[in-house]
Design an enzyme around this catalytic site. Structure first.
Site, PDB file in Angstrom:
ATOM      1  N   LYS A 161       3.186   1.098  -1.211  1.00 37.59           N
ATOM      2  CA  LYS A 161       2.229   1.751  -2.100  1.00 37.59           C
ATOM      3  C   LYS A 161       0.846   1.790  -1.451  1.00 37.59           C
ATOM      4  O   LYS A 161       0.410   0.798  -0.872  1.00 37.59           O
ATOM      5  CB  LYS A 161       2.159   1.013  -3.436  1.00 37.59           C
ATOM      6  CG  LYS A 161       3.488   0.934  -4.168  1.00 37.59           C
ATOM      7  CD  LYS A 161       3.379   0.184  -5.480  1.00 37.59           C
ATOM      8  CE  LYS A 161       2.992  -1.258  -5.287  1.00 37.59           C
ATOM      9  NZ  LYS A 161       3.070  -2.053  -6.543  1.00 37.59           N
ATOM     10  N   THR A 194      -7.259   0.330 -13.889  1.00 35.89           N
ATOM     11  CA  THR A 194      -6.049   0.276 -13.064  1.00 35.89           C
ATOM     12  C   THR A 194      -5.212  -0.969 -13.320  1.00 35.89           C
ATOM     13  O   THR A 194      -4.296  -1.266 -12.559  1.00 35.89           O
ATOM     14  CB  THR A 194      -6.442   0.322 -11.576  1.00 35.89           C
ATOM     15  OG1 THR A 194      -7.337  -0.773 -11.293  1.00 35.89           O
ATOM     16  CG2 THR A 194      -7.141   1.626 -11.227  1.00 35.89           C
ATOM     17  N   GLY A 196      -2.398  -3.186 -14.290  1.00 34.05           N
ATOM     18  CA  GLY A 196      -0.982  -2.990 -14.579  1.00 34.05           C
ATOM     19  C   GLY A 196      -0.329  -1.805 -13.909  1.00 34.05           C
ATOM     20  O   GLY A 196       0.792  -1.435 -14.265  1.00 34.05           O
ATOM     21  N   THR A 197      -0.985  -1.216 -12.913  1.00 32.74           N
ATOM     22  CA  THR A 197      -0.380  -0.055 -12.247  1.00 32.74           C
ATOM     23  C   THR A 197       0.931  -0.416 -11.542  1.00 32.74           C
ATOM     24  O   THR A 197       1.910   0.322 -11.640  1.00 32.74           O
ATOM     25  CB  THR A 197      -1.359   0.562 -11.227  1.00 32.74           C
ATOM     26  OG1 THR A 197      -1.912  -0.486 -10.411  1.00 32.74           O
ATOM     27  CG2 THR A 197      -2.477   1.304 -11.913  1.00 32.74           C
ATOM     28  N   GLY A 198       0.940  -1.552 -10.840  1.00 35.45           N
ATOM     29  CA  GLY A 198       2.153  -1.949 -10.135  1.00 35.45           C
ATOM     30  C   GLY A 198       3.293  -2.290 -11.076  1.00 35.45           C
ATOM     31  O   GLY A 198       4.450  -1.929 -10.828  1.00 35.45           O
ATOM     32  N   CYS A 199       2.976  -2.987 -12.158  1.00 36.18           N
ATOM     33  CA  CYS A 199       3.990  -3.331 -13.166  1.00 36.18           C
ATOM     34  C   CYS A 199       4.586  -2.061 -13.771  1.00 36.18           C
ATOM     35  O   CYS A 199       5.804  -1.936 -13.937  1.00 36.18           O
ATOM     36  CB  CYS A 199       3.373  -4.174 -14.271  1.00 36.18           C
ATOM     37  SG  CYS A 199       2.474  -5.640 -13.721  1.00 36.18           S
TER      38      CYS A 199
END
Length: 249
Positions: A161, A194, A196-199
């Site tokens: 990412k 931003t 919690g974007t990865g979750c």
């Protein structure tokens, strides 16, 4: 009525609702899945940072997983924050024989900068990457895992990412052993919201895989969901605010 895909999230609880288990439940639900959870740790946090973390016992994490699998069943799994090396091994022991797609988000540091995984936990990640259909590291996580060369040598399928890299364009690279890379590029959405974007991305990918999508299709759909949720952020909090999961239709 069509039965929704059964998605199990194994992750930590975020008291502010923007990341972790809470973000996963919102994402899975909005995308048409049935969300189940195995909570690994309880955090006291908000948009400004994490103030306390209490990890659950490996036995309790395993019991939650067993309860879901033995009754409702599971079509795909998302793994996020684990809390300890012992929890990581307890999770791996159950998933290695499960036979469903697993998406592993190797959470090490929160958006606010708080450390969420120690060296022993990170060392246990190799076992989870080996049984995952996809691992989703961001730039510093990929470096901590040894970089592209290390993951390719281990035969790991991963999505590198680029959200926290520099530049006006975000590039995400899907690297699957034996296949040509798939690369997505999109203009950066400039926002402080931003959290919690990865979750959200990893649980959206797991939901897509649980619905029967191919890996590239699931990643593409998940990226679009994240971008729309970023654009719909409600503007909450004084720090890294949550996204607008509820606004994505």
């Amino acid at each position: 009525m069509t039965t929704p895909p059964r998605i199990l999230s194994i992750a930590g609880s975020d008291s502010s609702g923007g990341a972790g288990i809470q973000a996963d439940i919102k994402t899975i639900t909005m995308l048409g899945g049935y969300a189940m959870t195995a909570i690994t740790a309880i955090t006291a946090q908000n948009t400004c940072g994490v103030t306390d973390v209490v990890a659950l016992s490996p036995e309790m994490v395993g019991a939650q997983i067993d309860a879901c699998i033995s009754d409702i069943g599971v079509d795909a799994v998302k793994i996020g924050m684990l809390g300890s090396a012992e929890i990581a091994h307890a999770v791996a022991a159950r998933l290695e024989a499960l036979g469903v797609p697993v998406v592993f988000d190797p959470v090490m540091v929160a958006t606010s900068g708080s450390v969420l995984a120690d060296a022993a936990t990170i060392a246990a990640f190799s076992r989870l990457m080996a049984c995952a259909a996809l691992t989703t590291p961001n730039v510093p996580e990929l470096e901590a895992l040894g970089g592209d060369a290390a993951l390719e040598a281990k035969g790991v399928a991963y999505l590198a990412k680029g959200g926290d890299a520099e530049g006006d364009v975000v590039e995400d690279r899907l690297m699957v052993p034996g296949r040509d890379p798939v690369i997505w590029r999109a203009p950066r959405i400039v926002t402080r919201h931003t959290h919690g974007t990865g979750c959200t991305l990893s649980s959206a990918i797991a939901t897509g895989l649980g619905q029967g999508m191919s890996l590239p299709e699931a990643v593409e759909g998940a990226r679009e969901f994240v971008r729309r949720a970023l654009s719909a952020a409600p503007g909450l909090g004084a720090g890294h605010g949550p996204m607008g999961h509820q606004a994505v239709r």
